[in-house]
Design an enzyme around this catalytic site. Structure first.
Site, short mmCIF file in Angstrom:
data_model
loop_
_atom_site.label_atom_id
_atom_site.label_comp_id
_atom_site.label_asym_id
_atom_site.label_seq_id
_atom_site.Cartn_x
_atom_site.Cartn_y
_atom_site.Cartn_z
N HIS A 32 43.34 22.19 55.87
CA HIS A 32 42.94 20.88 56.20
C HIS A 32 42.06 20.89 54.66
CE1 HIS A 32 40.33 17.96 58.23
NE2 HIS A 32 39.42 18.33 57.48
N ASP A 34 38.86 19.43 52.53
CA ASP A 34 38.16 18.43 53.02
C ASP A 34 37.58 18.09 51.01
OD1 ASP A 34 36.82 18.53 55.01
OD2 ASP A 34 36.55 20.77 55.08
N HIS A 66 41.27 15.28 54.17
CA HIS A 66 39.73 14.37 54.83
C HIS A 66 38.61 14.29 53.46
CE1 HIS A 66 35.85 14.87 57.14
NE2 HIS A 66 36.13 14.23 56.86
N GLY A 144 30.14 23.17 55.78
CA GLY A 144 30.58 23.94 56.61
C GLY A 144 29.24 24.76 57.55
N GLY A 145 30.13 25.00 58.73
CA GLY A 145 28.58 26.32 59.28
C GLY A 145 27.95 25.60 59.68
N ASP A 175 35.86 18.24 64.23
CA ASP A 175 36.14 18.69 63.15
C ASP A 175 34.80 19.60 63.30
OD1 ASP A 175 36.23 20.38 60.47
OD2 ASP A 175 36.30 18.07 58.94
N GLY A 177 32.24 22.98 63.42
CA GLY A 177 31.39 23.77 64.63
C GLY A 177 32.33 24.70 65.63
N SER A 198 34.88 28.00 59.31
CA SER A 198 34.08 29.24 58.97
C SER A 198 34.31 30.32 60.22
CB SER A 198 32.35 29.03 59.44
OG SER A 198 32.02 28.31 58.74
#
Length: 218
Positions: A32, A34, A66, A144-145, A175, A177, A198
């Protein structure tokens, strides 16, 4: 069959190729990627050249793009040309969803539609005959995260029913978590494809983290 799609956004940029290779060695077939433009979302990430390099160095791997951009006139053709195998763009980014789904079909690229956590799932109904994948964001896009939103399970179930009622064969992707616990929750609700960043690249040895996920996705 569940599909794991590691998000390279969370890999070590100074060792990106080796991180990707470790994931491949652990059995991954899809990645994936981003793309953030600093406008549709406040963050910035990669350009078309990275996708070109990825497809050159890992030609047998699937590049899932994405696209977090609302400049689709520029970005969709650029990433199609760069070698996207599947390209998914945001419903919220354009008033011409059908135009761009047709563009992807005409260029023999699998089409995905993305909706943000606060967008009603029902908005995708008119496009179910044109898409290969529906990406439900389980966090706010752009960073992210973040933690998996609690209302995501209900949204996955709603999407699954819409797809089933329409008689379509469309994969549901999640997508944001995603770890070994939330992946299991999402799978139980009906998700098919799991974007994980992550948890794979920042929590321990890559192969070990992938194995933890596979144990709950089999």
């Amino acid at each position: 069959m569940s599909i794991l799609a590691p998000s390279i956004l969370n890999a070590d940029n100074m060792n990106l190729g080796s991180d990707i290779q470790e994931a491949i060695d652990a059995g991954v077939k899809r990645f994936h990627i981003d793309i953030m433009d600093g406008h549709f979302v406040p963050n910035l990430s990669y350009g078309p050249e990275l996708v070109e390099n990825f497809k050159h160095d890992f030609p047998n791997m699937e590049a899932e793009i994405h696209l977090m951009s609302n400049n689709l006139e520029v970005t969709i053709p650029a990433f199609v040309e760069a070698g996207a195998d599947l390209l998914e763009f945001h419903y919220e980014a354009t008033d011409e969803v059908e135009k761009w789904l047709n563009y992807l079909k005409d260029h023999h690229v699998k089409a995905g539609l993305v909706i943000n956590p606060d967008t009603p799932v029902e908005v995708v109904k008119p496009y179910l005959g044109q898409i290969d994948q529906l990406l439900l964001m389980t966090v706010k896009p752009g960073f992210g995260g973040q933690r998996f939103r609690e209302d995501s399970s209900e949204r996955i179930t709603q999407a699954k029913k819409l797809i089933t009622d329409a008689g379509q064969d469309i994969k549901i992707e999640v997508d944001g978590g995603i770890d070994d616990k939330t992946a299991e929750i999402a799978k139980t609700s009906g998700a098919d494809v799991f974007v994980v960043g992550s948890f794979i690249f920042k929590k321990g040895p890559i192969a070990q983290q992938i194995l933890k996920l596979e144990n709950v996705l089999v």
